[in-house]
Write a protein that holds these residues in place. Structure first.
Motif, PDB file in Angstrom:
ATOM      1  N   GLN A 110     -66.252  68.801  43.436  1.00 15.30           N
ATOM      2  CA  GLN A 110     -65.964  69.462  42.163  1.00 15.30           C
ATOM      3  C   GLN A 110     -66.845  68.919  41.047  1.00 15.30           C
ATOM      4  O   GLN A 110     -67.314  69.674  40.189  1.00 15.30           O
ATOM      5  N   GLY A 111     -67.061  67.602  41.039  1.00 19.95           N
ATOM      6  CA  GLY A 111     -67.931  67.017  40.027  1.00 19.95           C
ATOM      7  C   GLY A 111     -69.356  67.538  40.117  1.00 19.95           C
ATOM      8  O   GLY A 111     -69.970  67.872  39.099  1.00 19.95           O
ATOM      9  N   LEU A 112     -69.881  67.622  41.325  1.00 17.29           N
ATOM     10  CA  LEU A 112     -71.235  68.150  41.509  1.00 17.29           C
ATOM     11  C   LEU A 112     -71.314  69.623  41.110  1.00 17.29           C
ATOM     12  O   LEU A 112     -72.288  70.063  40.472  1.00 17.29           O
ATOM     13  N   THR A 113     -70.281  70.381  41.468  1.00 14.38           N
ATOM     14  CA  THR A 113     -70.262  71.802  41.117  1.00 14.38           C
ATOM     15  C   THR A 113     -70.173  72.001  39.612  1.00 14.38           C
ATOM     16  O   THR A 113     -70.789  72.922  39.058  1.00 14.38           O
ATOM     17  N   ALA A 114     -69.417  71.135  38.929  1.00 16.82           N
ATOM     18  CA  ALA A 114     -69.287  71.248  37.474  1.00 16.82           C
ATOM     19  C   ALA A 114     -70.628  71.052  36.778  1.00 16.82           C
ATOM     20  O   ALA A 114     -70.939  71.736  35.790  1.00 16.82           O
ATOM     21  N   VAL A 115     -71.443  70.137  37.276  1.00 11.24           N
ATOM     22  CA  VAL A 115     -72.770  69.918  36.695  1.00 11.24           C
ATOM     23  C   VAL A 115     -73.640  71.156  36.880  1.00 11.24           C
ATOM     24  O   VAL A 115     -74.315  71.613  35.950  1.00 11.24           O
ATOM     25  N   ALA A 116     -73.626  71.709  38.081  1.00  6.97           N
ATOM     26  CA  ALA A 116     -74.417  72.919  38.339  1.00  6.97           C
ATOM     27  C   ALA A 116     -73.925  74.090  37.492  1.00  6.97           C
ATOM     28  O   ALA A 116     -74.731  74.864  36.961  1.00  6.97           O
ATOM     29  N   ALA A 117     -72.609  74.227  37.339  1.00 14.26           N
ATOM     30  CA  ALA A 117     -72.060  75.306  36.529  1.00 14.26           C
ATOM     31  C   ALA A 117     -72.451  75.158  35.064  1.00 14.26           C
ATOM     32  O   ALA A 117     -72.766  76.150  34.393  1.00 14.26           O
ATOM     33  N   ALA A 118     -72.454  73.919  34.561  1.00 14.34           N
ATOM     34  CA  ALA A 118     -72.852  73.695  33.169  1.00 14.34           C
ATOM     35  C   ALA A 118     -74.317  74.062  32.953  1.00 14.34           C
ATOM     36  O   ALA A 118     -74.678  74.623  31.911  1.00 14.34           O
ATOM     37  N   HIS A 119     -75.153  73.781  33.922  1.00  9.76           N
ATOM     38  CA  HIS A 119     -76.573  74.150  33.796  1.00  9.76           C
ATOM     39  C   HIS A 119     -76.740  75.665  33.847  1.00  9.76           C
ATOM     40  O   HIS A 119     -77.593  76.224  33.137  1.00  9.76           O
ATOM     41  N   CYS A 120     -75.946  76.339  34.675  1.00  3.63           N
ATOM     42  CA  CYS A 120     -75.979  77.815  34.695  1.00  3.63           C
ATOM     43  C   CYS A 120     -75.596  78.371  33.331  1.00  3.63           C
ATOM     44  O   CYS A 120     -76.207  79.329  32.842  1.00  3.63           O
ATOM     45  N   THR A 121     -74.571  77.788  32.703  1.00  4.44           N
ATOM     46  CA  THR A 121     -74.130  78.237  31.383  1.00  4.44           C
ATOM     47  C   THR A 121     -75.239  78.036  30.357  1.00  4.44           C
ATOM     48  O   THR A 121     -75.508  78.912  29.532  1.00  4.44           O
ATOM     49  N   ARG A 122     -75.887  76.883  30.385  1.00  6.08           N
ATOM     50  CA  ARG A 122     -76.944  76.597  29.420  1.00  6.08           C
ATOM     51  C   ARG A 122     -78.098  77.589  29.519  1.00  6.08           C
ATOM     52  O   ARG A 122     -78.639  78.041  28.508  1.00  6.08           O
ATOM     53  N   SER A 123     -78.463  77.941  30.743  1.00  9.44           N
ATOM     54  CA  SER A 123     -79.587  78.855  30.954  1.00  9.44           C
ATOM     55  C   SER A 123     -79.178  80.323  30.902  1.00  9.44           C
ATOM     56  O   SER A 123     -80.042  81.200  31.017  1.00  9.44           O
ATOM     57  N   ARG A 152     -68.007  63.045  32.656  1.00 10.78           N
ATOM     58  CA  ARG A 152     -68.035  64.374  32.076  1.00 10.78           C
ATOM     59  C   ARG A 152     -69.241  64.603  31.185  1.00 10.78           C
ATOM     60  O   ARG A 152     -69.138  65.244  30.140  1.00 10.78           O
ATOM     61  N   PHE A 153     -70.404  64.070  31.580  1.00  8.94           N
ATOM     62  CA  PHE A 153     -71.613  64.403  30.849  1.00  8.94           C
ATOM     63  C   PHE A 153     -72.008  65.866  31.064  1.00  8.94           C
ATOM     64  O   PHE A 153     -72.873  66.381  30.357  1.00  8.94           O
ATOM     65  N   ASP A 154     -71.383  66.520  32.039  1.00  5.12           N
ATOM     66  CA  ASP A 154     -71.724  67.930  32.282  1.00  5.12           C
ATOM     67  C   ASP A 154     -71.418  68.800  31.072  1.00  5.12           C
ATOM     68  O   ASP A 154     -72.087  69.803  30.841  1.00  5.12           O
ATOM     69  N   VAL A 155     -70.383  68.435  30.272  1.00  2.00           N
ATOM     70  CA  VAL A 155     -70.028  69.262  29.113  1.00  2.00           C
ATOM     71  C   VAL A 155     -71.096  69.206  28.029  1.00  2.00           C
ATOM     72  O   VAL A 155     -71.129  70.069  27.143  1.00  2.00           O
ATOM     73  N   SER A 156     -71.960  68.195  28.074  1.00  2.00           N
ATOM     74  CA  SER A 156     -73.001  68.083  27.053  1.00  2.00           C
ATOM     75  C   SER A 156     -74.230  68.920  27.375  1.00  2.00           C
ATOM     76  O   SER A 156     -75.045  69.179  26.480  1.00  2.00           O
ATOM     77  N   ILE A 157     -74.368  69.340  28.617  1.00  2.00           N
ATOM     78  CA  ILE A 157     -75.609  70.005  29.054  1.00  2.00           C
ATOM     79  C   ILE A 157     -75.928  71.270  28.248  1.00  2.00           C
ATOM     80  O   ILE A 157     -77.085  71.474  27.860  1.00  2.00           O
ATOM     81  N   PRO A 158     -74.958  72.160  27.937  1.00  2.03           N
ATOM     82  CA  PRO A 158     -75.323  73.360  27.170  1.00  2.03           C
ATOM     83  C   PRO A 158     -75.849  73.075  25.773  1.00  2.03           C
ATOM     84  O   PRO A 158     -76.546  73.913  25.199  1.00  2.03           O
ATOM     85  N   ALA A 159     -75.534  71.895  25.203  1.00  3.95           N
ATOM     86  CA  ALA A 159     -75.911  71.627  23.820  1.00  3.95           C
ATOM     87  C   ALA A 159     -77.179  70.811  23.665  1.00  3.95           C
ATOM     88  O   ALA A 159     -77.678  70.662  22.549  1.00  3.95           O
ATOM     89  N   LEU A 160     -77.729  70.277  24.749  1.00  2.00           N
ATOM     90  CA  LEU A 160     -78.848  69.346  24.647  1.00  2.00           C
ATOM     91  C   LEU A 160     -80.186  70.056  24.815  1.00  2.00           C
ATOM     92  O   LEU A 160     -80.272  71.134  25.401  1.00  2.00           O
ATOM     93  N   ASP A 161     -81.238  69.402  24.294  1.00  2.00           N
ATOM     94  CA  ASP A 161     -82.568  69.962  24.510  1.00  2.00           C
ATOM     95  C   ASP A 161     -83.033  69.649  25.934  1.00  2.00           C
ATOM     96  O   ASP A 161     -82.425  68.855  26.647  1.00  2.00           O
ATOM     97  N   SER A 162     -84.136  70.276  26.319  1.00  2.00           N
ATOM     98  CA  SER A 162     -84.585  70.190  27.713  1.00  2.00           C
ATOM     99  C   SER A 162     -84.901  68.758  28.136  1.00  2.00           C
ATOM    100  O   SER A 162     -84.629  68.367  29.280  1.00  2.00           O
ATOM    101  N   ARG A 163     -85.446  67.959  27.238  1.00 10.24           N
ATOM    102  CA  ARG A 163     -85.809  66.587  27.587  1.00 10.24           C
ATOM    103  C   ARG A 163     -84.563  65.771  27.939  1.00 10.24           C
ATOM    104  O   ARG A 163     -84.539  65.037  28.930  1.00 10.24           O
TER     105      ARG A 163
END
Length: 270
Positions: free
Chosen positions: A65-78, A1-12
């Motif tokens: 579902q796991g792959l989709t969750a990562v993509a969805a988290a990146h959509c949320t971040r951007s 579940r590293f996908d939940v961290s994507i909206p909070a992290l910097d680009s690097r």
């Protein structure tokens, strides 16, 4: 579940964690299957459960579902909420079309529809995923390991809270009763899930931006909670008043069910 961290992290860090997040479903699902197989050898209920469910279909859905969750988290971040909505829409729409065509059966249609969502998500990530060294990814995992430590048990408990009643109904009654329960549960919870999902994505986007800028995330949290409570309470009161006029004494059971749903909506908004 590293996908939940994507909206909070910097680009690097996002660039370093995206490959890890995408690889984890491909590793975790086979390990879980092996664990279930081992459990079936020593525990008879597990063997009975595995023998009565399509494990390969479940595994396929879990990976997609796991792959989709990562993509969805990146959509949320951007802030790409249209892309997020497309990810959510393509799965049920694809399932309906594939199932209606009667090509691969319902289980196959479910796997194929999640596969479509995953492919759409990966296509959206084609510019975001960059090749980074294993060392950079390991360092990013070490810096942000607390996110999956908190989110993974929560996701597991949420899943169990929905799945355990189904197992009990199957053992006490029949599969048809479990199917009816699952269908009713989804229909009753659909408005709550849709509203909560929409609010959550906007919250994650703005909370992540505030967190990276060292802003006050707690203030935003309580603003969202208070406004959700006001809207939930308003929906309950107006819905209850309208229902008492709409339903006659002949349909009191419908009114009780509707009132229960309204209470659940108001409580779930919190």
């Amino acid at each position: 579940r590293f996908d939940v961290s994507i909206p909070a992290l910097d680009s690097r860090d996002v660039s370093a964690l995206l490959p890890v997040s995408l690889a984890l479903p491909l590793v975790v699902v086979p390990v879980a299957l092996l664990g279930l197989a081992g459990l079936a050898d020593v525990w008879e209920p597990a063997e009975s459960f595995i023998g009565n469910v399509p494990m390969l279909a479940i595994a396929g859905v879990a990976v997609f579902q796991g792959l989709t969750a990562v993509a969805a988290a990146h959509c949320t971040r951007s802030g790409a909420f249209r892309d997020f909505a497309a990810l959510r829409l393509v799965q049920p729409a694809g399932f309906a079309l594939i199932a209606a065509a009667s090509l691969v059966g319902l289980n196959g249609a479910l796997v194929a529809s999640w596969g479509l969502a995953a492919m759409l998500g990966l296509y959206g990530l084609r510019k975001a995923v960059s090749f980074v060294s294993i060392r950079e990814s390991v360092q990013a995992v070490r810096r942000h390991w607390k996110y999956p430590l908190v989110s993974a048990p929560m996701a597991l408990l949420d899943t169990l809270s929905l799945a355990l009643p189904v197992f009990f109904i199957i053992s006490a009654f029949a599969k048809d009763a479990a199917g009816n329960y699952s269908q009713v549960q989804r229909l009753i919870g659909a408005p709550i899930v849709l509203a909560g999902l929409a609010i959550a994505q906007v919250f994650y986007k703005h909370a992540g931006d505030l967190y990276r800028q060292r802003g006050n995330v707690e203030r935003l949290l309580w603003r969202v909670v208070s406004s959700s409570q006001v809207n939930g309470s308003w929906a309950f009161c107006s819905g209850r008043a309208g229902a008492s006029i709409r339903f006659s004494s002949r349909y009191r059971s419908h009114l009780s069910c509707f009132e229960w749903w309204l209470r659940r909506s108001a409580a779930s908004s919190f």
